[in-house]
Design an enzyme around this catalytic site. Structure first.
Site, mmCIF file in Angstrom:
data_model
loop_
_atom_site.group_PDB
_atom_site.id
_atom_site.type_symbol
_atom_site.label_atom_id
_atom_site.label_comp_id
_atom_site.label_asym_id
_atom_site.label_seq_id
_atom_site.Cartn_x
_atom_site.Cartn_y
_atom_site.Cartn_z
ATOM 1 N N LYS A 1 0.121 -7.190 13.059
ATOM 2 C CA LYS A 1 -0.915 -6.359 12.638
ATOM 3 C C LYS A 1 -2.193 -6.658 13.485
ATOM 4 O O LYS A 1 -2.664 -7.919 13.467
ATOM 5 C CB LYS A 1 -1.142 -6.737 11.135
ATOM 6 C CG LYS A 1 -1.921 -5.514 10.679
ATOM 7 C CD LYS A 1 -2.075 -5.788 8.896
ATOM 8 C CE LYS A 1 -2.823 -4.606 8.211
ATOM 9 N NZ LYS A 1 -2.898 -4.829 6.927
ATOM 10 N N TYR B 1 -8.398 0.387 -3.352
ATOM 11 C CA TYR B 1 -7.207 1.070 -4.063
ATOM 12 C C TYR B 1 -6.472 -0.136 -4.740
ATOM 13 O O TYR B 1 -6.681 -1.333 -4.312
ATOM 14 C CB TYR B 1 -6.276 2.014 -3.297
ATOM 15 C CG TYR B 1 -5.910 1.165 -1.942
ATOM 16 C CD1 TYR B 1 -4.474 0.527 -1.939
ATOM 17 C CD2 TYR B 1 -6.425 1.005 -0.682
ATOM 18 C CE1 TYR B 1 -4.313 0.037 -0.965
ATOM 19 C CE2 TYR B 1 -5.944 0.860 0.252
ATOM 20 C CZ TYR B 1 -4.714 -0.028 0.284
ATOM 21 O OH TYR B 1 -4.336 -0.696 1.274
ATOM 22 N N GLU C 1 -1.374 -28.436 27.626
ATOM 23 C CA GLU C 1 -2.560 -29.140 27.197
ATOM 24 C C GLU C 1 -2.364 -30.355 26.275
ATOM 25 O O GLU C 1 -3.508 -31.052 25.799
ATOM 26 C CB GLU C 1 -3.353 -27.833 26.419
ATOM 27 C CG GLU C 1 -3.957 -26.797 27.144
ATOM 28 C CD GLU C 1 -5.045 -27.430 27.860
ATOM 29 O OE1 GLU C 1 -5.780 -28.148 27.751
ATOM 30 O OE2 GLU C 1 -5.016 -26.971 29.167
ATOM 31 N N THR D 1 0.628 -1.250 -0.198
ATOM 32 C CA THR D 1 0.039 0.019 -0.177
ATOM 33 C C THR D 1 0.683 1.166 -0.016
ATOM 34 O O THR D 1 0.455 2.375 -0.413
ATOM 35 C CB THR D 1 -0.941 -0.192 1.239
ATOM 36 O OG1 THR D 1 -1.785 -1.136 1.086
ATOM 37 C CG2 THR D 1 -1.873 1.325 1.421
ATOM 38 N N THR E 1 1.544 -4.027 4.253
ATOM 39 C CA THR E 1 1.570 -4.238 5.786
ATOM 40 C C THR E 1 0.919 -5.737 6.111
ATOM 41 O O THR E 1 1.153 -6.307 7.241
ATOM 42 C CB THR E 1 0.793 -3.202 6.456
ATOM 43 O OG1 THR E 1 -0.564 -3.235 5.860
ATOM 44 C CG2 THR E 1 1.206 -1.835 6.270
ATOM 45 N N ASP E 2 0.314 -6.511 4.939
ATOM 46 C CA ASP E 2 -0.454 -7.560 5.490
ATOM 47 C C ASP E 2 0.455 -8.868 6.148
ATOM 48 O O ASP E 2 0.004 -9.628 6.860
ATOM 49 C CB ASP E 2 -1.277 -8.205 4.293
ATOM 50 C CG ASP E 2 -2.324 -7.383 4.064
ATOM 51 O OD1 ASP E 2 -2.648 -6.590 4.785
ATOM 52 O OD2 ASP E 2 -3.095 -7.474 2.767
HETATM 53 C C1 SIN Z 1 -0.961 -2.894 2.884
HETATM 54 O O1 SIN Z 1 0.140 -2.845 2.393
HETATM 55 O O2 SIN Z 1 -1.438 -2.339 3.911
HETATM 56 C C2 SIN Z 1 -2.112 -3.964 2.539
HETATM 57 C C3 SIN Z 1 -1.530 -4.899 1.073
HETATM 58 C C4 SIN Z 1 -0.093 -5.238 1.237
HETATM 59 O O3 SIN Z 1 0.154 -6.072 2.234
HETATM 60 O O4 SIN Z 1 0.567 -5.341 0.130
#
Ligand code: SIN
Length: 364
Positions: free
Chosen positions: A200, A61, A321, A47, A127-128
């Protein structure tokens, strides 16, 4: 007469001073630039390099459309904190990141950081899966120079896009003395997190990255990093993993725990060649009664089992467990299932011994 002579003498002196200033100005400018750290930005997409239909588009997007040179040009302030060079390593959304991408990236970083001309590296990333890439690099980068992974939650075209400030902070951090020896760092939203602990926590807000109970390492404020703690687990230079000659990693898959769980997924992964399974159990990594025979059979086939938890916090207790001694399984300690997968893949490049792999899980 006297005054005319004095005037011309004064003019001559002024001209000499001016000339010497003009002559040394470029040298001074060069000296100032030379004092700045050299930071390489490796761009992978996400992103932070995304673009939307208009400035209010913050969902829906397209990721990974803007190239590294445009990312750098959008933040002229980078020049104040580092001499920056960019390389476009990949241009992908991070859900498509693979083991092969990680090997390529880690090898490139190791080459760059071995050079005396590079003081730090920044990786721009979606970020994923940023936490996974960061943890993989934490275990495979062979340098104590700073490595900072950065992303953004809003595309570059959005109002109040967080990419530019995050990139500025990341470059400053990668060039800082404070970040040396801290392992791979994830820096977004003015906060510094350790690769091992960060995750995340929110699908869309800019404050999504947290190290939850174990806590972040520090803040970035006023173009300076402030560290308050350090991860105690081994990383980078202390890591025993060497990927320099690898072009693939052993297949490890994750089976997710839920009520009414069945063994279909696990059996399918093993039939498809999995060498290890991360069992993301409920609670403290509990194993459902109907799953136990599947785990026993997997071990008989030589497949390594790591008991992790879907809960997200806490230590998975060995012989808690489930009886790990009897099942011949390993516990993930506090690692999330997605990070346990990375550690197990790397562990399997060295050994198949459950005792040894358990030691590895208590070390990294
Ligand atoms: C992001 O970057 O926030 C989402 C998409 C990705 O991980 O490439």
């Amino acid at each position: 007469m006297f005054s005319r002579k004095f005037q011309s003498c004064a003019q001559l002196m002024l001209a000499t001073v001016m000339m010497s200033f003009v002559a040394t100005a470029p040298a001074r400018a060069q000296q100032a630039t030379a004092k700045l750290p050299n930071v390489v930005i490796l761009a992978t997409g996400g992103t932070i390099a995304g673009s939307g239909a208009d400035s209010t588009t913050t969902v829906g997007y397209t990721s990974a459309t803007v190239g590294v040179e445009r990312l750098i040009a959008a933040v002229p302030e980078l020049k104040k904190v580092a001499n920056v060079k960019g390389e476009q390593v990949f241009q992908i959304a991070s859900e498509s990141m693979t083991n092969a991408h990680w090997l390529t990236l880690a090898k490139r970083i190791n080459v760059l950081l071995a050079s005396q001309d590079v003081d730090g590296v920044v990786i721009t990333h979606g970020t994923d899966t940023i936490e996974e890439t960061a943890y993989f690099l934490n275990l495979t980068v062979k340098s104590n120079k700073p490595v900072v992974v950065v992303g953004a939650m809003r595309p570059s075209t959005a109002i109040s896009a967080d990419g530019p400030i995050n990139l500025y902070n990341a470059v400053m951090l990668a060039g800082s003395k404070e970040a040396v020896g801290k392992g791979v760092l994830v820096a977004l939203n003015d906060q510094i997190n350790a690769a091992r602990e960060v995750t995340k926590t929110n699908t869309s807000t800019t404050d999504t990255f947290k190290s939850t109970e174990l806590g972040m390492l520090g803040y970035i404020q006023g173009s300076k990093p402030y560290f308050y703690r350090q991860s105690t687990r081994k990383h980078t230079l202390e890591s025993e993993f060497d990927i320099s000659k690898l072009d693939s990693l052993p297949q490890v898959d994750i089976v997710y725990g839920y009520a009414n769980m069945n063994r279909i997924g696990m059996d399918a992964f093993i039939a498809a060649g999995a060498k290890g399974i991360i069992h993301a159990g409920v609670g403290d990594g509990s194993v459902a009664a109907q799953m136990k025979p599947a785990l026993v059979e997997a071990r008989q086939k030589g497949v390594l089992i790591v008991r992790s938890s879907r809960v997200g916090q806490g230590i998975v207790a060995r012989n808690g467990e489930a009886n790990d001694d009897e099942l011949d399984s390993v516990v993930s300690d506090t690692l999330s299932p997605q990070k346990a997968r990375i550690l197990l893949m790397l562990a399997l490049t060295k050994t198949n011994s459950t005792q040894e792999i358990q030691r590895i899980f208590y070390t990294y």
